[in-house]
Design a protein around this motif. Sequence first.
Motif, PDB file in Angstrom:
ATOM      1  N   GLY A  84       0.818  -1.210   0.000  1.00 18.88           N
ATOM      2  CA  GLY A  84       0.000   0.000   0.000  1.00 18.88           C
ATOM      3  C   GLY A  84       0.850   1.256   0.000  1.00 18.88           C
ATOM      4  O   GLY A  84       0.572   2.216  -0.731  1.00 18.88           O
ATOM      5  N   ALA A  85       1.890   1.256   0.819  1.00 18.27           N
ATOM      6  CA  ALA A  85       2.786   2.420   0.874  1.00 18.27           C
ATOM      7  C   ALA A  85       3.514   2.611  -0.455  1.00 18.27           C
ATOM      8  O   ALA A  85       3.642   3.739  -0.946  1.00 18.27           O
ATOM      9  N   MET A  86       3.978   1.513  -1.055  1.00 19.82           N
ATOM     10  CA  MET A  86       4.679   1.618  -2.334  1.00 19.82           C
ATOM     11  C   MET A  86       3.756   2.138  -3.426  1.00 19.82           C
ATOM     12  O   MET A  86       4.153   2.973  -4.253  1.00 19.82           O
ATOM     13  N   LYS A  87       2.508   1.682  -3.425  1.00 20.87           N
ATOM     14  CA  LYS A  87       1.555   2.192  -4.410  1.00 20.87           C
ATOM     15  C   LYS A  87       1.278   3.677  -4.187  1.00 20.87           C
ATOM     16  O   LYS A  87       1.134   4.439  -5.155  1.00 20.87           O
ATOM     17  N   ALA A  88       1.189   4.089  -2.931  1.00 26.82           N
ATOM     18  CA  ALA A  88       0.956   5.503  -2.632  1.00 26.82           C
ATOM     19  C   ALA A  88       2.108   6.365  -3.124  1.00 26.82           C
ATOM     20  O   ALA A  88       1.907   7.458  -3.675  1.00 26.82           O
TER      21      ALA A  88
ATOM     22  N   HIS B  37      11.962   2.443  -0.599  1.00 21.02           N
ATOM     23  CA  HIS B  37      11.315   2.736  -1.883  1.00 21.02           C
ATOM     24  C   HIS B  37      11.085   4.236  -2.030  1.00 21.02           C
ATOM     25  O   HIS B  37      11.289   4.804  -3.111  1.00 21.02           O
ATOM     26  N   LEU B  38      10.663   4.879  -0.946  1.00 24.60           N
ATOM     27  CA  LEU B  38      10.448   6.324  -0.968  1.00 24.60           C
ATOM     28  C   LEU B  38      11.757   7.068  -1.206  1.00 24.60           C
ATOM     29  O   LEU B  38      11.811   8.021  -1.992  1.00 24.60           O
ATOM     30  N   LYS B  39      12.815   6.632  -0.554  1.00 28.64           N
ATOM     31  CA  LYS B  39      14.115   7.284  -0.732  1.00 28.64           C
ATOM     32  C   LYS B  39      14.625   7.170  -2.165  1.00 28.64           C
ATOM     33  O   LYS B  39      15.329   8.064  -2.652  1.00 28.64           O
TER      34      LYS B  39
END
Length: 212
Positions: A89-93, A135-137
């Motif tokens: 979910g976080a990666m999709k966001a 992933h965010l970084k």
Amino acid sequence: MRVLIIGANGQVARHTISKLTEAGHTTVAMIRDPKKADELKALGAQEVVVADLEGDFEYAYHGVEAVIFAAGSGGHTGADKTILIDLWGAMKAIDTAERLGVKRFVMLSSMGTVDPDKSDRIRHYLVAKKLADDHLKRSSLTYTIVRPGSLTNESAKQLLKLESEIQVRDNTITREDVATVLAKVVDRENMYGKTFEILNGNVQMEQALDIF
């Protein structure tokens, strides 16, 4: 700033809605259960969007300038739900923000994410959080990753211990203080590209955020 809060029905997120509204931001609360909409509007959410991280939620980003990801399955759920929410979910966001050009992204993560192997009890949860943070970084987004320690429902203290990695974990942190940090960093340029852990400590919040 128009800010989307993903996981807006969580305890920290509810405080964050109020803090963002007090600071003059426009808050868009993303929730799964439409029955919670009136409660969140009472806290200050100008708009409520019903969407599910396990499905399509791209429409929640309409007109948004920043995202605060505060969703979480919690450390006591099964690994399957943790993977679906805290990781996938976080990666999709993150990917959705990148694809739609929403540059600012604040991640509510967790202390202990630096080295999940140090925790047998919630290792699966910390691994999911770490992979999402990484992933965010790697993305093109202007990020801030906030990693609080154990949370309490005490009244806000406005005092922090804030470090890249806190070695002596001799305290907890109130949910309201975490929410205040999330609301403050969303448009604070000195926090762009930063990852840090927080507990309640003895430094005034504004000072702690200024000097990090």
